[in-house]
Motif scaffolding. Structure first.
Motif, PDB file in Angstrom:
ATOM      1  N   PRO A  78       0.817  -1.225   0.000  1.00 17.09           N
ATOM      2  CA  PRO A  78       0.000   0.000   0.000  1.00 17.09           C
ATOM      3  C   PRO A  78       0.851   1.276   0.000  1.00 17.09           C
ATOM      4  O   PRO A  78       0.494   2.255  -0.658  1.00 17.09           O
ATOM      5  CB  PRO A  78      -0.812  -0.098   1.290  1.00 17.09           C
ATOM      6  CG  PRO A  78      -0.839  -1.533   1.623  1.00 17.09           C
ATOM      7  CD  PRO A  78       0.455  -2.090   1.120  1.00 17.09           C
ATOM      8  N   LEU A  79       1.963   1.239   0.709  1.00 18.42           N
ATOM      9  CA  LEU A  79       2.859   2.397   0.732  1.00 18.42           C
ATOM     10  C   LEU A  79       3.410   2.672  -0.658  1.00 18.42           C
ATOM     11  O   LEU A  79       3.496   3.828  -1.088  1.00 18.42           O
ATOM     12  CB  LEU A  79       3.999   2.144   1.733  1.00 18.42           C
ATOM     13  CG  LEU A  79       4.943   3.293   2.019  1.00 18.42           C
ATOM     14  CD1 LEU A  79       4.180   4.443   2.685  1.00 18.42           C
ATOM     15  CD2 LEU A  79       6.078   2.835   2.920  1.00 18.42           C
ATOM     16  N   GLY A  84       2.343   7.979  -1.985  1.00 22.41           N
ATOM     17  CA  GLY A  84       2.752   9.291  -2.465  1.00 22.41           C
ATOM     18  C   GLY A  84       4.241   9.557  -2.299  1.00 22.41           C
ATOM     19  O   GLY A  84       4.681  10.685  -2.476  1.00 22.41           O
ATOM     20  N   LEU A  85       4.996   8.537  -1.918  1.00 19.16           N
ATOM     21  CA  LEU A  85       6.433   8.722  -1.775  1.00 19.16           C
ATOM     22  C   LEU A  85       7.095   8.605  -3.143  1.00 19.16           C
ATOM     23  O   LEU A  85       6.732   7.761  -3.950  1.00 19.16           O
ATOM     24  CB  LEU A  85       7.024   7.670  -0.829  1.00 19.16           C
ATOM     25  CG  LEU A  85       6.530   7.713   0.608  1.00 19.16           C
ATOM     26  CD1 LEU A  85       7.110   6.563   1.394  1.00 19.16           C
ATOM     27  CD2 LEU A  85       6.909   9.039   1.259  1.00 19.16           C
ATOM     28  N   ASP A  86       8.041   9.452  -3.358  1.00 17.52           N
ATOM     29  CA  ASP A  86       8.733   9.458  -4.646  1.00 17.52           C
ATOM     30  C   ASP A  86      10.028   8.641  -4.539  1.00 17.52           C
ATOM     31  O   ASP A  86      11.122   9.157  -4.741  1.00 17.52           O
ATOM     32  CB  ASP A  86       9.029  10.912  -5.064  1.00 17.52           C
ATOM     33  CG  ASP A  86       9.483  11.004  -6.502  1.00 17.52           C
ATOM     34  OD1 ASP A  86       9.136  10.100  -7.286  1.00 17.52           O
ATOM     35  OD2 ASP A  86      10.208  11.964  -6.822  1.00 17.52           O
ATOM     36  N   SER A  90      12.788  -0.074  -6.487  1.00 18.30           N
ATOM     37  CA  SER A  90      13.741  -0.966  -5.824  1.00 18.30           C
ATOM     38  C   SER A  90      13.749  -0.756  -4.307  1.00 18.30           C
ATOM     39  O   SER A  90      14.018  -1.692  -3.557  1.00 18.30           O
ATOM     40  CB  SER A  90      15.146  -0.771  -6.392  1.00 18.30           C
ATOM     41  OG  SER A  90      15.574   0.562  -6.202  1.00 18.30           O
ATOM     42  N   ALA A  91      13.452   0.443  -3.830  1.00 19.81           N
ATOM     43  CA  ALA A  91      13.403   0.701  -2.390  1.00 19.81           C
ATOM     44  C   ALA A  91      12.241  -0.069  -1.762  1.00 19.81           C
ATOM     45  O   ALA A  91      12.375  -0.645  -0.681  1.00 19.81           O
ATOM     46  CB  ALA A  91      13.257   2.197  -2.117  1.00 19.81           C
ATOM     47  N   PHE A  92      11.106  -0.100  -2.444  1.00 18.54           N
ATOM     48  CA  PHE A  92       9.951  -0.831  -1.929  1.00 18.54           C
ATOM     49  C   PHE A  92      10.194  -2.343  -1.984  1.00 18.54           C
ATOM     50  O   PHE A  92       9.815  -3.072  -1.070  1.00 18.54           O
ATOM     51  CB  PHE A  92       8.684  -0.450  -2.696  1.00 18.54           C
ATOM     52  CG  PHE A  92       8.286   0.984  -2.490  1.00 18.54           C
ATOM     53  CD1 PHE A  92       7.786   1.411  -1.273  1.00 18.54           C
ATOM     54  CD2 PHE A  92       8.430   1.911  -3.517  1.00 18.54           C
ATOM     55  CE1 PHE A  92       7.414   2.732  -1.075  1.00 18.54           C
ATOM     56  CE2 PHE A  92       8.071   3.227  -3.330  1.00 18.54           C
ATOM     57  CZ  PHE A  92       7.562   3.642  -2.106  1.00 18.54           C
TER      58      PHE A  92
END
Length: 180
Positions: A78-79, A84-86, A90-92
């Motif tokens: 969901p994040l 809304g994070l830019d 790959s970070a997720f």
């Protein structure tokens, strides 16, 4: 693969069973011995059960991985989709992988200190000095293995049979098909 559970009173019987199983082509990887007397197994050169057969490590790690995966699905997905994070994808992915691996790692802590769910019902017998022999046989050879053990080793009492594979969803009470 089926796992047959036998209880034996003496290490000499265990040694004789081990010799017979080797003559029948059963390797050390297909039978495991659980005993309070590890030194006796070692001096008789008998294949002791591994930490994976003695503890619930594998099952708890599997459960931890599943729970970590569920946390990743519930929080990271969901994040990533609506947060809304830019951040780069790959970070997720890294956060999700971390949650899965952390779940497995934490699960291992519980499993290493817990007796394996398949042998838990034999705890009193093992503590009383008996030897638990677990023989893994292909389903097609189970009857042949039972006949061999009954013929050559009547002192080995068949206590039940179950699967040789871990089930992360098992009840954990050591239920196996009991032979009467």
């Amino acid at each position: 693969m089926k796992r047959l559970f036998y209880l034996v009173d003496s290490i000499d019987s265990v040694e004789s069973i081990s010799d017979d199983l080797h003559q029948e082509g059963v390797t050390n990887w297909r039978f495991h011995i659980v005993s309070k007397d590890e030194a006796g197994l070692y001096t008789h050169r008998l294949h002791s059960a591994s930490v994976l057969d003695r503890t619930d490590l594998a099952r708890f790690v599997e459960r931890g991985l599943i729970i970590g995966g569920l946390f990743a699905l519930c929080f990271v997905l969901p994040l990533a989709l609506w947060g809304g994070l830019d951040w780069p994808a790959s970070a997720f992915v890294a956060m999700g992988v971390f949650m899965v691996l952390a779940g497995g790692w934490l699960g291992g802590f519980g499993g290493i200190g817990t007796e394996n769910y398949r042998i838990r019902r034999f705890h009193k017998d093992i503590e009383a000095g008996k030897y638990l022999i677990m023989v893994d046989a292909p389903k097609a050879n189970v009857d042949q293995m039972k006949a061999l053990m009954a013929k050559n080793h009547p002192e080995a009492v068949l206590q039940g049979e179950g699967s040789s594979f871990n089930n992360p969803f098992a009840a954990g009470d050591g239920r196996v098909h009991v032979i009467h």
